[in-house]
Design an enzyme around this catalytic site. Structure first.
Site, PDB file in Angstrom:
ATOM      1  N   TYR A  74       7.640  22.450   8.481  1.00 70.59           N
ATOM      2  CA  TYR A  74       7.821  21.198   7.739  1.00 70.59           C
ATOM      3  C   TYR A  74       8.808  20.285   8.461  1.00 70.59           C
ATOM      4  CZ  TYR A  74       9.472  18.125   3.961  1.00 70.59           C
ATOM      5  OH  TYR A  74       9.828  17.031   3.203  1.00 70.59           O
TER       6      TYR A  74
ATOM      7  N   SER B 247      -0.191  10.027  -6.981  1.00 71.68           N
ATOM      8  CA  SER B 247      -0.647  10.706  -8.200  1.00 71.68           C
ATOM      9  C   SER B 247       0.514  11.273  -9.002  1.00 71.68           C
ATOM     10  CB  SER B 247      -1.645  11.817  -7.868  1.00 71.68           C
ATOM     11  OG  SER B 247      -1.061  12.785  -7.009  1.00 71.68           O
TER      12      SER B 247
ATOM     13  N   SER C 238      12.676  12.803   5.173  1.00 72.23           N
ATOM     14  CA  SER C 238      13.446  13.834   4.475  1.00 72.23           C
ATOM     15  C   SER C 238      14.719  14.076   5.257  1.00 72.23           C
ATOM     16  CB  SER C 238      12.628  15.128   4.406  1.00 72.23           C
ATOM     17  OG  SER C 238      13.418  16.229   4.003  1.00 72.23           O
TER      18      SER C 238
ATOM     19  N   LEU D 212       0.858  -1.184   0.000  1.00 73.18           N
ATOM     20  CA  LEU D 212       0.000   0.000   0.000  1.00 73.18           C
ATOM     21  C   LEU D 212       0.895   1.235   0.000  1.00 73.18           C
ATOM     22  CD1 LEU D 212      -2.544   1.754   0.512  1.00 73.18           C
ATOM     23  CD2 LEU D 212      -2.362   1.144   2.941  1.00 73.18           C
ATOM     24  N   ILE D 213       0.711   2.104  -0.991  1.00 74.84           N
ATOM     25  CA  ILE D 213       1.530   3.305  -1.128  1.00 74.84           C
ATOM     26  C   ILE D 213       0.622   4.525  -1.106  1.00 74.84           C
ATOM     27  CG2 ILE D 213       3.289   4.495  -2.483  1.00 74.84           C
ATOM     28  CD1 ILE D 213       3.734   1.846  -4.012  1.00 74.84           C
TER      29      ILE D 213
END
Length: 286
Positions: free
Chosen positions: A151, A11, A138, A6-7
């Site tokens: 972020y 899109s 990240s 499942l990712i």
């Protein structure tokens, strides 16, 4: 029977490339996205290449949506082998200028979404005594950067969540935990993040303006001079994710490029892949 995966956030960008790469390597892929109107490119690729990919709606900020997607997979396959927490959103703005809505949004997508998706799959992986959770964080989850504090804070949170989870989930339930830490990525994600920063009145204001302008000039200069060394393609990052999925005993942390390794070196030099800290915590607490 194929391993299924499942990712989230497929899109465009890394998620899109990861879905295709995993399907081409023999996995059954459930490619999810918040807005199914953005699925046309992936649908075309699935049809043209006859890929074993099923597209599902999943909004990482909506628990009902998450549970519906996970339950559909379980009801169909009776198992879930791999979760890839990929969905994310870039954001650069001063804390003073950010609205409450923006702060909640960047936290929901980058941090709470990881928790809720992981929470949804854990009961099934624990019951089947196997599974893998790969979270795309990240270098910003290890190193704070100017105008990216909101972020980075969310990504730091995701890193801490996965690190803590790994200390007691992995061994008894055979659930592997890894954070994949890219640096710059030449994808629509990066373009969207930059555009969101410099348009719609979202520039820094007041005394922050000269600092922000210097920051943006530095970003553009580094990109122009070292594009190949700083920025990876989505496919290059996807390949690193696939490598983690194929590794029998993957580490807690993986940077995806030499640039990312150098950027995080002061933070990671004592324990590059996170295995030492996990072992130390287990020894101390368990």
């Amino acid at each position: 029977m194929k391993q299924n995966v499942l990712i989230t956030g497929t899109s465009t960008g890394v998620g899109f490339e990861t879905a295709i790469l995993f399907a081409n390597n023999g996995y059954k892929v459930y490619a999810t996205m918040r807005n199914l109107k953005k699925a046309n490119a992936l649908k075309t690729k699935i049809e043209n290449d006859q890929l074993d990919i099923e597209i599902l709606q999943l909004d990482v900020t909506d628990i009902t949506s998450i549970n519906a997607a996970v339950n559909k997979i379980i009801n169909k396959d009776g198992k879930l082998d791999i979760l890839i927490n990929n969905a994310g959103a870039g954001f650069a703005k001063t804390t003073e200028q950010a609205t409450e809505e923006e702060i909640r949004w960047v936290t929901e997508v980058n941090y709470h979404g990881v928790i809720f998706c992981t929470q949804a799959v854990l009961p099934f992986m624990r019951k089947q005594k196997s599974g893998q959770i790969i979270t795309i964080t990240s270098v910003g989850g290890l190193v704070g950067q100017p105008f990216n504090e909101l972020y980075c804070g969310a990504k730091f949170g995701a890193e801490g969540f996965m690190e803590a989870l790994a200390t007691y989930i992995s061994e008894p339930f055979n659930i592997k935990i890894t954070c994949v830490e890219p640096g710059g990525i030449s994808t629509e994600f990066m373009t969207s993040a930059v555009n969101k920063t410099i348009t719609e009145g979202q520039l820094a204001t007041g005394e922050y303006v000269p600092i922000f302008e210097k920051y943006m000039a530095g970003l553009q200069n580094r990109a122009n001079q070292n594009e190949n060394s700083v920025y990876q393609t989505g496919l290059e990052v996807a390949q690193e994710i696939l490598n983690v999925a194929k590794t029998e005993n993957p580490p807690l942390r993986v940077r995806t490029s030499d640039w990312a390794e150098k950027f995080c070196k002061l933070k990671t030099s004592a324990d590059s892949d996170g295995t030492k800290i996990v072992a130390q915590i287990k020894e101390s607490y368990l």
